[in-house]
Design a protein around this motif. Structure first.
Motif, PDB file in Angstrom:
ATOM      1  N   ARG A 431     -13.713   1.432   4.059  1.00 19.45           N
ATOM      2  CA  ARG A 431     -12.302   1.048   3.955  1.00 19.45           C
ATOM      3  C   ARG A 431     -12.107  -0.408   4.373  1.00 19.45           C
ATOM      4  NH1 ARG A 431     -10.093   4.860   6.628  1.00 19.45           N
ATOM      5  NH2 ARG A 431      -9.081   6.003   4.917  1.00 19.45           N
ATOM      6  N   ASN A 432     -12.733  -0.798   5.479  1.00 20.13           N
ATOM      7  CA  ASN A 432     -12.590  -2.174   5.968  1.00 20.13           C
ATOM      8  C   ASN A 432     -13.159  -3.187   4.978  1.00 20.13           C
ATOM      9  OD1 ASN A 432     -11.381  -1.179   8.219  1.00 20.13           O
ATOM     10  ND2 ASN A 432     -13.168  -1.416   9.564  1.00 20.13           N
ATOM     11  N   GLU A 433     -14.276  -2.850   4.340  1.00 15.78           N
ATOM     12  CA  GLU A 433     -14.871  -3.754   3.349  1.00 15.78           C
ATOM     13  C   GLU A 433     -13.946  -3.939   2.152  1.00 15.78           C
ATOM     14  OE1 GLU A 433     -18.606  -1.983   2.450  1.00 15.78           O
ATOM     15  OE2 GLU A 433     -19.644  -2.876   4.179  1.00 15.78           O
ATOM     16  N   ILE A 434     -13.324  -2.841   1.714  1.00 20.44           N
ATOM     17  CA  ILE A 434     -12.394  -2.925   0.583  1.00 20.44           C
ATOM     18  C   ILE A 434     -11.163  -3.733   0.970  1.00 20.44           C
ATOM     19  CG2 ILE A 434     -10.871  -1.597  -0.928  1.00 20.44           C
ATOM     20  CD1 ILE A 434     -12.960   0.657  -0.849  1.00 20.44           C
ATOM     21  N   LEU A 435     -10.603  -3.447   2.151  1.00 21.99           N
ATOM     22  CA  LEU A 435      -9.422  -4.180   2.614  1.00 21.99           C
ATOM     23  C   LEU A 435      -9.709  -5.676   2.706  1.00 21.99           C
ATOM     24  CD1 LEU A 435      -8.142  -1.784   5.433  1.00 21.99           C
ATOM     25  CD2 LEU A 435      -6.996  -2.281   3.259  1.00 21.99           C
ATOM     26  N   THR A 436     -10.860  -6.017   3.261  1.00 24.41           N
ATOM     27  CA  THR A 436     -11.244  -7.422   3.394  1.00 24.41           C
ATOM     28  C   THR A 436     -11.380  -8.081   2.023  1.00 24.41           C
ATOM     29  OG1 THR A 436     -12.400  -6.930   5.459  1.00 24.41           O
ATOM     30  CG2 THR A 436     -12.966  -8.995   4.352  1.00 24.41           C
ATOM     31  N   ALA A 437     -11.866  -7.299   1.041  1.00 19.84           N
ATOM     32  CA  ALA A 437     -12.095  -7.843  -0.295  1.00 19.84           C
ATOM     33  C   ALA A 437     -10.793  -8.133  -1.036  1.00 19.84           C
ATOM     34  CB  ALA A 437     -12.962  -6.884  -1.111  1.00 19.84           C
ATOM     35  N   ILE A 438      -9.750  -7.316  -0.818  1.00 22.09           N
ATOM     36  CA  ILE A 438      -8.543  -7.431  -1.648  1.00 22.09           C
ATOM     37  C   ILE A 438      -7.348  -8.060  -0.940  1.00 22.09           C
ATOM     38  CG2 ILE A 438      -9.258  -5.415  -2.993  1.00 22.09           C
ATOM     39  CD1 ILE A 438      -6.975  -3.858  -1.564  1.00 22.09           C
ATOM     40  N   LEU A 439      -7.358  -8.104   0.393  1.00 17.52           N
ATOM     41  CA  LEU A 439      -6.153  -8.491   1.121  1.00 17.52           C
ATOM     42  C   LEU A 439      -5.722  -9.933   0.813  1.00 17.52           C
ATOM     43  CD1 LEU A 439      -3.951  -7.705   3.069  1.00 17.52           C
ATOM     44  CD2 LEU A 439      -5.459  -8.318   4.981  1.00 17.52           C
ATOM     45  N   ALA A 440      -6.663 -10.859   0.729  1.00 15.34           N
ATOM     46  CA  ALA A 440      -6.309 -12.268   0.469  1.00 15.34           C
ATOM     47  C   ALA A 440      -5.616 -12.401  -0.885  1.00 15.34           C
ATOM     48  CB  ALA A 440      -7.553 -13.143   0.529  1.00 15.34           C
ATOM     49  N   SER A 441      -6.134 -11.694  -1.905  1.00 16.73           N
ATOM     50  CA  SER A 441      -5.529 -11.793  -3.243  1.00 16.73           C
ATOM     51  C   SER A 441      -4.132 -11.201  -3.271  1.00 16.73           C
ATOM     52  CB  SER A 441      -6.413 -11.084  -4.276  1.00 16.73           C
ATOM     53  OG  SER A 441      -7.604 -11.805  -4.494  1.00 16.73           O
ATOM     54  N   LEU A 442      -3.944 -10.079  -2.580  1.00 14.24           N
ATOM     55  CA  LEU A 442      -2.617  -9.467  -2.568  1.00 14.24           C
ATOM     56  C   LEU A 442      -1.612 -10.316  -1.778  1.00 14.24           C
ATOM     57  CD1 LEU A 442      -4.139  -7.048  -3.809  1.00 14.24           C
ATOM     58  CD2 LEU A 442      -2.714  -5.559  -2.398  1.00 14.24           C
ATOM     59  N   THR A 443      -2.077 -10.942  -0.704  1.00 16.73           N
ATOM     60  CA  THR A 443      -1.210 -11.841   0.067  1.00 16.73           C
ATOM     61  C   THR A 443      -0.798 -13.041  -0.780  1.00 16.73           C
ATOM     62  OG1 THR A 443      -2.326 -11.172   2.121  1.00 16.73           O
ATOM     63  CG2 THR A 443      -1.026 -13.206   2.185  1.00 16.73           C
ATOM     64  N   ARG A 445      -0.686 -13.120  -4.002  1.00 11.93           N
ATOM     65  CA  ARG A 445       0.196 -12.614  -5.063  1.00 11.93           C
ATOM     66  C   ARG A 445       1.633 -12.508  -4.562  1.00 11.93           C
ATOM     67  NH1 ARG A 445      -2.330  -7.470  -7.282  1.00 11.93           N
ATOM     68  NH2 ARG A 445      -3.974  -9.024  -7.523  1.00 11.93           N
ATOM     69  N   GLN A 446       1.795 -11.966  -3.368  1.00 12.34           N
ATOM     70  CA  GLN A 446       3.134 -11.841  -2.809  1.00 12.34           C
ATOM     71  C   GLN A 446       3.768 -13.214  -2.588  1.00 12.34           C
ATOM     72  OE1 GLN A 446       5.472  -9.976  -2.443  1.00 12.34           O
ATOM     73  NE2 GLN A 446       6.750 -10.833  -0.820  1.00 12.34           N
ATOM     74  N   ASN A 447       3.010 -14.153  -2.022  1.00 11.97           N
ATOM     75  CA  ASN A 447       3.546 -15.491  -1.743  1.00 11.97           C
ATOM     76  C   ASN A 447       3.921 -16.220  -3.031  1.00 11.97           C
ATOM     77  OD1 ASN A 447       3.215 -15.111   1.003  1.00 11.97           O
ATOM     78  ND2 ASN A 447       1.215 -16.123   1.074  1.00 11.97           N
ATOM     79  N   LEU A 448       3.056 -16.118  -4.041  1.00  6.31           N
ATOM     80  CA  LEU A 448       3.324 -16.823  -5.294  1.00  6.31           C
ATOM     81  C   LEU A 448       4.469 -16.183  -6.073  1.00  6.31           C
ATOM     82  CD1 LEU A 448      -0.272 -17.757  -6.526  1.00  6.31           C
ATOM     83  CD2 LEU A 448       1.474 -19.269  -5.583  1.00  6.31           C
ATOM     84  N   ARG A 449       4.580 -14.867  -6.024  1.00 12.12           N
ATOM     85  CA  ARG A 449       5.732 -14.231  -6.682  1.00 12.12           C
ATOM     86  C   ARG A 449       7.036 -14.719  -6.068  1.00 12.12           C
ATOM     87  NH1 ARG A 449       3.859  -7.890  -7.631  1.00 12.12           N
ATOM     88  NH2 ARG A 449       2.410  -8.347  -9.341  1.00 12.12           N
ATOM     89  N   ARG A 450       7.053 -14.818  -4.764  1.00 14.13           N
ATOM     90  CA  ARG A 450       8.254 -15.296  -4.076  1.00 14.13           C
ATOM     91  C   ARG A 450       8.561 -16.742  -4.483  1.00 14.13           C
ATOM     92  NH1 ARG A 450       7.114 -14.742   1.728  1.00 14.13           N
ATOM     93  NH2 ARG A 450       7.439 -12.511   1.384  1.00 14.13           N
ATOM     94  N   GLU A 451       7.494 -17.551  -4.554  1.00 11.63           N
ATOM     95  CA  GLU A 451       7.676 -18.964  -4.907  1.00 11.63           C
ATOM     96  C   GLU A 451       8.175 -19.126  -6.348  1.00 11.63           C
ATOM     97  OE1 GLU A 451       4.719 -22.640  -5.834  1.00 11.63           O
ATOM     98  OE2 GLU A 451       4.475 -21.754  -3.853  1.00 11.63           O
ATOM     99  N   ILE A 492       3.389  -3.505   1.348  1.00 15.19           N
ATOM    100  CA  ILE A 492       1.988  -3.147   1.086  1.00 15.19           C
ATOM    101  C   ILE A 492       1.045  -4.072   1.833  1.00 15.19           C
ATOM    102  CG2 ILE A 492       0.210  -3.115  -0.719  1.00 15.19           C
ATOM    103  CD1 ILE A 492       2.356  -2.001  -2.610  1.00 15.19           C
ATOM    104  N   VAL A 493       1.318  -5.374   1.792  1.00 17.12           N
ATOM    105  CA  VAL A 493       0.465  -6.332   2.508  1.00 17.12           C
ATOM    106  C   VAL A 493       0.498  -6.050   4.004  1.00 17.12           C
ATOM    107  CG1 VAL A 493       0.225  -8.772   3.142  1.00 17.12           C
ATOM    108  CG2 VAL A 493       0.599  -8.144   0.749  1.00 17.12           C
ATOM    109  N   SER A 494       1.688  -5.747   4.527  1.00 16.08           N
ATOM    110  CA  SER A 494       1.826  -5.439   5.953  1.00 16.08           C
ATOM    111  C   SER A 494       1.040  -4.176   6.307  1.00 16.08           C
ATOM    112  CB  SER A 494       3.307  -5.267   6.291  1.00 16.08           C
ATOM    113  OG  SER A 494       3.473  -4.941   7.645  1.00 16.08           O
TER     114      SER A 494
END
Length: 505
Positions: A431-443, A445-451, A492-494
């Motif tokens: 689980r930690n390996e998957i979270l580490t792999a995807i969290l930066a991209s999802l973060t 995505r959220q920041n750029l959608r807002r922008e 989701i990011v949180s």
């Protein structure tokens, strides 16, 4: 949300500030053709800059090109770009349209322009008006002509460099002699020369200075008002050439010789300015541009020097032909990337959910990065420019619909990854390996959608015409049953961050 400057942007801004501090209240020297040392300076410091005066270009080509400019302007095909500079949205003073190979794009100032395709052999393009199609055909013809001229100029330049050895570069005058390639070229050199002149797009520009309430003053030399500030052309193949056809709408009074008593450049005449990057010793050049003149920036000139466009008093068009660096900027490229991301997708099951072939972190990470690429480098870039491309052709409509369909499948993939992460039986380490792999991209995505959403709602965006008004697309409301995930990923990011923190000892 203000975008953080890149290291390159911070360095460039620091250099600019240092240069202005060194200048204090003084101007750097610059030269025009009225100055005795103008051609000597061109000889020594700007040998890879070539000017072709209008009378060296076929008269029939002049007529066709200038009519094509006016046709596109009449049909409202050129638009001012809402670009991103140092985290701020700015409307360019120049109106533009990109014409070129079908499926190509060109990116400048964080804005991706999409080609209105010219009718290359084997292509089928439907234009909204026959006149627009004829204009695109004319710019393809101009492209072929300028490519031939550029190859000749590059061959002559290389031949001179080889024959002169370590001697100073030889000044190539506007009507430099045609000396040919000679025996110093082999097949490899010839292919290299051709590739550096293989123009795949032209960026057309238009500005009427009399309709501009404000233009920046040139800050280093006191050259007067600028239509385009000092810059290097971006997103080009390394050491490739740039060719520019100039059409300044001159009256009889503008065609006369410069006033010898006028100090500096004539403010009524359009000029292109050149300087060596961040150099305060070498005088700059201000070269007058008259109707039908062409200039060429050869080899590494665009990298070692900067140029600006100095406004005259009359309207001006230009066609700037480039070898755009398209390794990540074609429709074929992004479609292949989408297929790569979706290789991990198993067939949909009855309830519409999808399952994944692999939970390998590297594969999941790659998929989420491609998801971001198609959303923010293609879909949102395209729709931020409104419906401008439909003014000329419907060529991009089907590809954008296709890309959005593939992107939507990627939303399903992200949802499938999140479902796996939430399963109680999943080993903590996996689980930690998957979270580490995807969290930066999802973060991201959220920041750029807002922008992007904020940019579409900005005050300056609301002033644009209906054709150009930005659209925030893709966009959907929270309870949209057709979408597997919400537009706003904050929760989701949180949640994912919380899971990762809980797992830490």
């Amino acid at each position: 949300m203000k975008r953080t400057q890149t290291a390159e942007e911070r360095e460039r801004e620091a250099k600019k500030l240092r240069l202005l501090e060194e200048l204090e209240d003084a101007w750097l020297p610059y030269l025009t053709p009225k100055d005795d040392e103008f051609y000597q300076q061109w000889h020594l410091k700007y040998p890879k800059l070539i000017l072709r005066e209008a009378d060296s270009v076929p008269e029939e080509l002049h007529k066709e090109v200038q009519e094509a400019f006016l046709t596109l302007h009449k049909h409202g095909c050129l638009f001012r770009d809402l670009v991103r500079i140092q985290g701020k949205d700015v409307l360019t003073p120049v109106s533009r349209i990109l014409i070129g190979n079908p499926g190509c794009t060109y990116k400048y100032l964080n804005t991706r322009l999409f080609t209105v395709p010219w009718p290359v052999k084997g292509s089928t393009i439907k234009y909204t008006e026959d006149e627009i199609g004829a204009a695109c055909q004319t710019f393809l013809k101009l492209n072929d002509y300028l490519q031939t001229e550029t190859i000749q100029a590059l061959e002559e330049l290389t031949s001179k460099e080889k024959s002169s050895g370590d001697a100073l570069p030889v000044y190539i005058a506007p009507d430099f002699p045609r000396i040919g390639m000679g025996s110093s070229f082999d097949g490899q050199d010839e292919e290299d020369v051709k590739s550096r002149a293989a123009y795949n797009v032209t960026l057309l520009n238009f500005m009427d200075p009399q309709k501009m309430s404000y233009l920046k003053e040139e800050p280093y030399f006191g050259m007067g008002k600028m239509a385009v500030s000092w810059h290097h052309d971006e997103n080009l193949v390394e050491r490739s050439a740039v060719a520019v056809y100039n059409y300044s709408c001159e009256g009889p009074e503008e065609e006369s010789e410069d006033d010898p008593d006028l100090e500096g450049r004539d403010p009524d005449t359009w000029h292109v300015g050149f300087k060596i990057s961040w150099d305060i010793e070498t005088p700059g050049l201000a070269i007058p541009l008259h109707q039908g003149d062409c200039y060429f920036m050869l080899d590494d000139l665009n990298a070692t020097h900067q140029h600006c466009v100095l406004a005259g008093s009359q309207p001006r068009f230009s066609s700037t032909h480039r070898v755009a660096e398209c390794s990540t900027g074609t429709l074929d490229y992004i479609l292949q990337r989408c297929q790569l991301a979706l290789q991990n997708l198993r067939d949909e099951v009855d309830d519409g959910d999808v399952s994944l072939k692999s939970l390998e972190p590297a594969i999941l990470k790659q998929g989420e990065e491609i998801h971001n690429e198609v959303e923010f480098e293609w879909l949102r870039q395209y729709w931020f420019q409104g419906n401008r491309y439909k003014k000329c052709t419907d060529w991009w409509c089907q590809p954008m619909t296709q890309l959005e369909g593939l992107w939507k499948k990627m939303e399903g993939v992200t949802n499938a990854v999140l479902r796996e992460v939430r399963k109680e039986g999943l080993p903590v380490e996996q689980r930690n390996e998957i979270l580490t792999a995807i969290l930066a991209s999802l973060t991201t995505r959220q920041n750029l959608r807002r922008e992007w959403h904020a940019r579409c709602q900005s005050r300056i965006a609301r002033t644009l015409s209906v054709d150009q008004k930005p659209e925030c697309q893709p966009y959907w409301e929270k309870d949209d049953p057709s979408m597997p995930l919400p537009f706003d990923l904050t929760d989701i990011v949180s949640e994912l961050r919380g899971q990762l923190l809980q797992a830490k000892p």
